[in-house]
Design an enzyme around this catalytic site. Structure first.
Site, short mmCIF file in Angstrom:
data_model
loop_
_atom_site.label_atom_id
_atom_site.label_comp_id
_atom_site.label_asym_id
_atom_site.label_seq_id
_atom_site.Cartn_x
_atom_site.Cartn_y
_atom_site.Cartn_z
N SER A 87 0.84 -1.19 0.00
CA SER A 87 0.00 0.00 0.00
C SER A 87 0.88 1.25 0.00
O SER A 87 1.70 1.42 -0.90
CB SER A 87 -0.97 -0.03 1.19
OG SER A 87 -1.98 0.93 1.06
N GLU A 140 -9.24 -5.57 -3.76
CA GLU A 140 -8.57 -4.67 -2.82
C GLU A 140 -9.55 -3.90 -1.93
O GLU A 140 -9.34 -3.76 -0.73
CB GLU A 140 -7.70 -3.67 -3.59
CG GLU A 140 -6.55 -4.28 -4.37
CD GLU A 140 -5.30 -4.47 -3.55
OE1 GLU A 140 -5.32 -4.17 -2.34
OE2 GLU A 140 -4.29 -4.91 -4.12
N HIS A 178 -7.43 -5.95 0.30
CA HIS A 178 -6.22 -5.20 0.60
C HIS A 178 -5.59 -5.75 1.88
O HIS A 178 -6.30 -6.06 2.84
CB HIS A 178 -6.61 -3.73 0.79
CG HIS A 178 -5.47 -2.76 0.72
ND1 HIS A 178 -4.72 -2.57 -0.41
CD2 HIS A 178 -4.96 -1.90 1.65
CE1 HIS A 178 -3.81 -1.63 -0.18
NE2 HIS A 178 -3.93 -1.22 1.06
#
Length: 535
Positions: free
Chosen positions: A231, A351, A448
């Site tokens: 990320s 995600e 995610h």
């Protein structure tokens, strides 16, 4: 025998200093550039936590590039994590669910705010055996949380299992975030503050200089360093590939769900800084010096629109100032300085479910409400929904909306991979995590951060997120194998994977990571080719 006596003496000292750790075993004492440190064993792995790698960025060093720490006297306690930087995000809220609260046990964003501090430049080291003269590959992790929150001390990032499995040295890093690391004060306060908009990334460079100069004492090889991040951490890795000051400090790069193709723009960052300073009542350098950290955090919140949390407003992050970061990292081309750096890059299939699961509409969308939602979002969203509907006919309207909202992860990954593979002499490897976590009845699918406990080999410790079945263990075995192999050789491999061919723009080979993994060509071609909105 000498080593055993040394450890026994160290243990006595540690127990006398910290009675609550009487059942622990101390590490050897290691001498670093800042002074001696002593940590604690974690299941036979030497863990050194909270090592200071730079001087406290306070007082005259606030908003300034990091400096080496002054050498301390005696043996510093390295048995607990150092403070994270001041945090700007809390995951708890009116829509938080029991599942999201459980996930917070391994990504404790809310907890960080209870212990955060401006004095935050610390790192952590896990090594199979400190001081043994080994030359193990070094895997340096930069945390997620964008550029606003997070730390290298999150439980999901614990490097013990990875260090043991791969006979590698693992390092995680804290650095300055949000306004403390990325407040562009150059326009308001002049040349002395020219670096202020990028000091958070300069902290990362300083941590890599620390690794270069000190990691051999922990059994690591300073000439074999892999930087990794997910990320925001992936964006940090991307930017380090384009920072002249980071050139030569690492040998391989791993970018997970965070391709950093673009940088912020200095004028926009300066405008944002002006609004923040106005909210804080800062007009002069004297006002700036007197500003308490909590007051600055409050001013940021007042100056930041609520929609910025979803990327629709001013954001903190590195800026292309022409010097520290000369230009956007991967536009108009990949950075020349990193052409010889092997890259492993990828993303997760679904995600956005992690961010959307607490929304009141999640799980309740109909085809009609999905159409209304995507129409309001524009042509790109409409095209993405239709493409994913064809790819995943079993997806509910909720999951179609969620996967369509996450196209930036896929598209940014392929754009960066395309740019790097066009000019690099080193290979690029691309993955797509398609394995779905069973928690919550499978409602998150492949969200995610799901990759993190798997590649860190922390599946058992992260059962609240990955479940307890054999599949989670298989995925952790597979992914940690591949990440370790990449750190050692520059090629990701595992007995659980087919041969992983490099990615090129000719065939775009992508490893889909699942219990039954497969190498496929251009699996999201339609998404990759959607018209790209102007930046």
């Amino acid at each position: 025998m000498t080593k055993m006596i040394g450890k026994a003496g160290a243990l006595i000292a540690l127990v006398l200093a910290q009675p609550l750790l009487a059942q622990t075993v101390a590490t050897p004492v290691v001498d670093t550039e800042g002074g001696q440190v002593q940590g604690v064993e974690q299941g036979g792995i030497d863990a050194f936590l909270g090592i200071r790698y730079a001087a406290p960025p306070i007082g005259a060093l606030r908003f300034m590039p990091p400096e080496k720490p002054e050498r301390w006297e005696g043996v510093a306690d390295a048995t607990g994590y150092g403070a994270p930087c001041m945090q700007l995000y809390s995951a708890s809220g009116p829509n938080a669910s029991e599942m999201t609260r459980q996930i917070q046990t391994i990504f404790p964003t809310s907890t960080e705010a209870k212990i955060d501090n401006e004095d935050c430049l610390f790192l952590n080291v896990w090594t199979p055996e400190a001081g043994d003269g080994g030359k193990r590959p070094v895997m340096v992790w930069f945390h997620g949380g964008g550029y606003s929150y997070g730390s290298g001390g999150w439980p999901a990032y614990n490097g013990r299992n990875l260090a043991e499995k791969g006979d590698v040295v693992v390092v995680t890093v804290n650095h300055r975030l949000n306004a403390f690391g990325y407040l562009n004060l150059a326009r308001k306060f002049g040349e002395d503050y020219a670096a202020s908009g990028n000091v958070g990334n300069l902290d990362l460079v300083r941590s890599l200089e620390w690794v270069r100069d000190n990691i051999a004492a922990f059994g690591g090889d300073p000439d074999n360093v892999t930087i990794m991040g997910e990320s925001g951490g992936g964006s940090k890795v991307s930017h380090l590939m384009a920072m002249p000051s980071a050139d030569g400090l690492f040998d391989k790069a791993v970018i997970q769900s965070g391709p950093g193709v673009y940088s912020g723009k200095p004028d926009e960052a300066a405008d944002y800084a002006d609004r923040i300073l106005a909210e804080a009542g800062v007009e002069t350098l004297e006002d700036l010096s007197a500003l308490r950290s909590e007051e600055l955090v409050d001013a940021v919140r007042l100056a930041t629109p609520a929609e910025s949390a979803m990327g629709r407003g001013p954001q903190f992050g590195p800026i292309a100032d022409g010097t520290i970061i000369p230009r956007d990292p991967f536009l108009p081309a990949a950075p020349e300085q990193s052409r010889d750096i092997p890259v492993l890059i990828g993303y997760n299939k679904d995600e956005m479910t992690l961010f959307l699961a607490a929304q009141p509409w999640f799980g309740r969308l109909t085809d009609g409400t999905l159409q209304a939602m995507t129409s309001a979002m524009g042509p790109e969203a409409i095209g993405a929904v239709e493409a994913y509907r064809a790819m995943y006919p079993d997806y509910s309207p909720t999951h179609l909306a969620a996967i369509a909202m996450g196209t930036r992860f896929a598209r940014g990954t392929y754009l960066l991979a395309d740019q790097q593979s066009r000019t690099a002499s080193a290979p690029v490897y691309v993955y797509r995590l398609t394995w779905e976590t069973p928690i919550g009845g499978g409602m998150l699918r492949s969200p995610h951060t799901l990759d993190i406990p798997l590649m860190f080999d922390n599946a058992a410790e992260s059962a609240v997120f990955v479940g307890t079945g054999d599949d989670a263990k298989t995925m952790a075995d597979m992914m940690s194998d591949a990440w370790i192999a990449f750190a050692k050789t520059g090629t990701p491999s595992s007995e659980l994977l087919p041969e992983w061919e490099p990615y090129t723009t000719a065939d775009r080979m992508v490893m889909e990571l699942d219990v039954e993994p497969r190498l496929v060509s251009d699996p999201e071609k339609v998404i990759r080719e959607l018209p790209r909105p102007e930046q």
